[in-house]
Design a protein around this motif. Structure first.
Motif, PDB file in Angstrom:
ATOM      1  N   UNK A 163      65.024  79.770  45.694  1.00  0.00           N
ATOM      2  CA  UNK A 163      66.283  80.435  46.009  1.00  0.00           C
ATOM      3  C   UNK A 163      67.534  79.727  45.565  1.00  0.00           C
ATOM      4  N   UNK A 164      67.437  78.434  45.220  1.00  0.00           N
ATOM      5  CA  UNK A 164      68.654  77.708  44.884  1.00  0.00           C
ATOM      6  C   UNK A 164      69.648  77.774  46.026  1.00  0.00           C
ATOM      7  N   UNK A 165      70.902  78.060  45.706  1.00  0.00           N
ATOM      8  CA  UNK A 165      71.940  78.123  46.725  1.00  0.00           C
ATOM      9  C   UNK A 165      71.704  79.190  47.768  1.00  0.00           C
ATOM     10  N   UNK A 166      70.952  80.238  47.431  1.00  0.00           N
ATOM     11  CA  UNK A 166      70.650  81.278  48.408  1.00  0.00           C
ATOM     12  C   UNK A 166      69.811  80.740  49.569  1.00  0.00           C
ATOM     13  N   UNK A 167      69.055  79.687  49.313  1.00  0.00           N
ATOM     14  CA  UNK A 167      68.146  79.166  50.342  1.00  0.00           C
ATOM     15  C   UNK A 167      68.881  78.431  51.449  1.00  0.00           C
ATOM     16  N   UNK A 187      58.030  64.198  43.459  1.00  0.00           N
ATOM     17  CA  UNK A 187      58.321  65.447  44.175  1.00  0.00           C
ATOM     18  C   UNK A 187      59.709  65.385  44.809  1.00  0.00           C
ATOM     19  N   UNK A 188      60.061  64.240  45.369  1.00  0.00           N
ATOM     20  CA  UNK A 188      61.365  64.105  46.014  1.00  0.00           C
ATOM     21  C   UNK A 188      62.496  64.070  44.987  1.00  0.00           C
ATOM     22  N   UNK A 189      62.253  63.512  43.825  1.00  0.00           N
ATOM     23  CA  UNK A 189      63.286  63.538  42.788  1.00  0.00           C
ATOM     24  C   UNK A 189      63.507  64.974  42.300  1.00  0.00           C
ATOM     25  N   UNK A 229      59.334  69.882  55.413  1.00  0.00           N
ATOM     26  CA  UNK A 229      59.958  69.439  54.164  1.00  0.00           C
ATOM     27  C   UNK A 229      59.408  70.218  52.979  1.00  0.00           C
ATOM     28  N   UNK A 230      58.095  70.448  52.948  1.00  0.00           N
ATOM     29  CA  UNK A 230      57.492  71.178  51.826  1.00  0.00           C
ATOM     30  C   UNK A 230      57.937  72.645  51.837  1.00  0.00           C
ATOM     31  N   UNK A 231      58.009  73.234  53.012  1.00  0.00           N
ATOM     32  CA  UNK A 231      58.524  74.607  53.084  1.00  0.00           C
ATOM     33  C   UNK A 231      59.932  74.684  52.487  1.00  0.00           C
ATOM     34  N   UNK A 232      60.776  73.721  52.841  1.00  0.00           N
ATOM     35  CA  UNK A 232      62.146  73.710  52.316  1.00  0.00           C
ATOM     36  C   UNK A 232      62.167  73.414  50.824  1.00  0.00           C
ATOM     37  N   UNK A 233      61.232  72.605  50.360  1.00  0.00           N
ATOM     38  CA  UNK A 233      61.124  72.319  48.919  1.00  0.00           C
ATOM     39  C   UNK A 233      60.918  73.630  48.163  1.00  0.00           C
TER      40      UNK A 233
END
Length: 534
Positions: A462-466, A506-508, A452-456
């Motif tokens: 990257x925004x949409x690129x991610x 962090x989640x918000x 989850x943190x990696x994806x955060x």
């Protein structure tokens, strides 16, 4: 229609440079130092070539380079970058206009550097600029004189060119008095800003927001420690120490409107929060966040909006973001441009036509030569008794930088930026454990929190690129999780917040990343300052 390309932070490092007296055959940076940095080094020149090639493929004749042309303002790297740019101008008529970044030079006399390079057998050789002078960062005037072909001086083809001080291009005519905060230390500093009309109807406003402020009590201005690093100041430092720019910017915007010119401004630093508007919120949890600590204060946006400039491109933070500001009838849009040497590697293609601006964000995944240093990385690992780095097996440049980001999360971000209790929890916990401490019940995939943190961080940068690097099931999981969170952001508290409250923050923020403004392919209506796209 006018088409331009925008490239930010290429951080060019020339692996073919042979540091004098080193005995090395080249200058390949170590993988150990690479994974400790927010940018990669040895892949930078191939990535910059790929960006310029993409600009040519798209039919652009003009590239705006948003600072940090080089790794650290060393003469060999400046020479390599300029040679590549000259090649593209000679072959394709491609012109590059630049602004300074904090890695392009330092203050008046430059500063020393101490870097690690790999020998043929994977050993580490340290190069100190005290013994190898060309390894040092140059001072402002020396660096700018070398880079002056990048718009800093007028080109014979330009239809118009000026500076905040008039039309005299000499560097002596482009200096101003700069004082320390206590006003007791003073020096003359160059402002490299310029306005150019490279093609009929287009005004490009290149803003030098790179301010090296003298420290209080400094006496030896040849000492690099006498100056603050420009990267810490950004537009806040411009307002405090280079305020003469603001009147000129407003005058340029007024003349552009009166003359029917398309005006595009760019500088190295963002005058808006380009972390999905959550930079200050992030600091309430991640107090040592390197990116969030560089978020422009709110008053910067208000002052910038008052100049009348509607479109501004920035770099520096290596993120992909679209940020809008509207206040009392004034507004502007800041486009944060990602770097070719950080996740996600990309650039911007901009079409200007009749008040509507279309922006696209090509991913620079196919980079010939991106794997040049991979064998050296594996030799380095073998010498240390380690297995080959996973990143050195990446099939393309984007995958390499994704794996580099994962190493940064585990080797740098969690240890430097996150509170110890949160980092420890993330190290062993899974989604079910997070739901338990938050008091939530849901049937969500039982992912490790490290993922989850990696994806955060992927979404943050990257925004949409991610999205191409994150499985759809995980995106759906995160959206469900964010929708379950209680209430709005809580207000700041003087007392340390309990860990569950910090995870909610962090989640918000993650929710903001998922719902941020379009930042991949989108259209701006400059008359209304609206954005549509993805």
């Amino acid at each position: 229609m006018i088409r331009i390309a925008v490239v930010a932070d290429p951080h060019v490092h020339d692996c073919d440079w042979v540091p004098s007296g080193s005995g090395l055959a080249g200058a390949i940076r170590s993988y150990g130092e690479t994974v400790a940095s927010t940018r990669v080094f040895n892949e930078s020149l191939p990535a910059f070539r790929a960006a310029l090639s993409r600009a040519v493929e798209e039919g652009a004749k003009l590239v705006l380079l948003v600072g940090d042309l080089t790794d650290d303002g060393q003469a060999p790297n400046i020479a390599a970058a300029l040679a590549l740019i000259a090649e593209f101008r000679a072959k394709h008529g491609l012109r590059v206009l630049a602004v300074p970044g904090n890695h392009d030079f330092h203050a008046l006399a430059g500063r020393p550097q101490f870097k690690g390079f790999l020998t043929d057998d994977g050993d580490l050789c340290r190069i100190d600029s005290a013994d190898c002078p060309e390894a040092a960062t140059l001072g402002a005037e020396l660096a700018l004189r070398r880079m002056q072909s990048l718009g800093y001086l007028p080109d014979p083809q330009d239809l118009h060119w000026e500076t905040p001080f008039g039309q005299d291009p000499d560097w002596s005519a482009r200096q101003y008095d700069l004082s320390s905060p206590d006003a007791l230390t003073r020096c003359r500093m160059i402002d490299a800003s310029y306005l150019v009309e490279p093609v009929a109807g287009l005004w490009v406003l290149a803003l030098d927001a790179n301010v090296c402020v003298p420290r209080n009590g400094a006496t030896d201005l040849a000492d690099p420690k006498a100056f603050e690093d420009a990267g810490k100041g950004g537009w806040a430092a411009v307002l405090d120490h280079r305020a003469h720019l603001l009147g000129w910017i407003a005058d340029v915007a007024r003349r552009a409107r009166a003359g029917g010119k398309q005006l595009v401004a760019f500088s190295h630093y963002p005058p808006l929060d380009v972390l999905a508007g959550a930079g200050l919120e992030e600091l309430l949890v991640l107090e040592q966040s390197g990116l969030a600590r560089r978020t422009a204060p709110a008053h910067v946006a208000r002052v910038f909006a008052e100049t009348g400039v509607g479109l501004h491109f920035s770099g520096h933070l290596h993120v992909n973001d679209t940020a809008l500001h509207r206040e009392a009838g004034a507004g502007f849009c800041n486009i944060a441009v990602p770097s070719p040497v950080g996740f996600c590697p990309a650039m911007k293609i901009v079409d200007l036509e009749r008040g509507k601006i279309r922006l696209r964000t090509p991913l620079l995944d196919k980079v010939p030569g991106h794997d040049r240093a991979f064998a050296a990385y594996r030799a380095e690992a073998a010498r240390l008794g380690q297995s080959a780095p996973f990143a050195s097996l990446a099939p393309d440049h984007a995958a390499f930088l994704d794996r580099h980001l994962v190493e940064l999360v585990h080797g740098r971000y969690l240890s430097r930026e996150w509170p110890q209790d949160m980092a420890d929890f993330i190290g062993w916990a899974r989604m079910a454990d997070l739901l338990a401490i938050l008091g939530l019940e849901a049937d969500l995939p039982d992912l490790p929190l490290t993922l989850l943190v990696e994806d955060w961080y992927r979404l943050r940068k990257g925004g949409g690129l991610a999205l191409s690097h994150i499985a759809r099931e995980r995106i759906a999981c995160y959206r469900r999780l964010c929708a379950m969170l209680p209430g709005p952001f809580p207000g700041a508290s003087e007392a340390p917040e309990p860990m569950p409250a910090r995870f909610i923050r962090v989640l918000r923020i993650l929710g903001r990343y998922l719902d941020r403004l379009p930042n991949v392919d989108f259209t701006l209506d400059m008359a209304e300052l609206t954005v549509s796209g993805r």
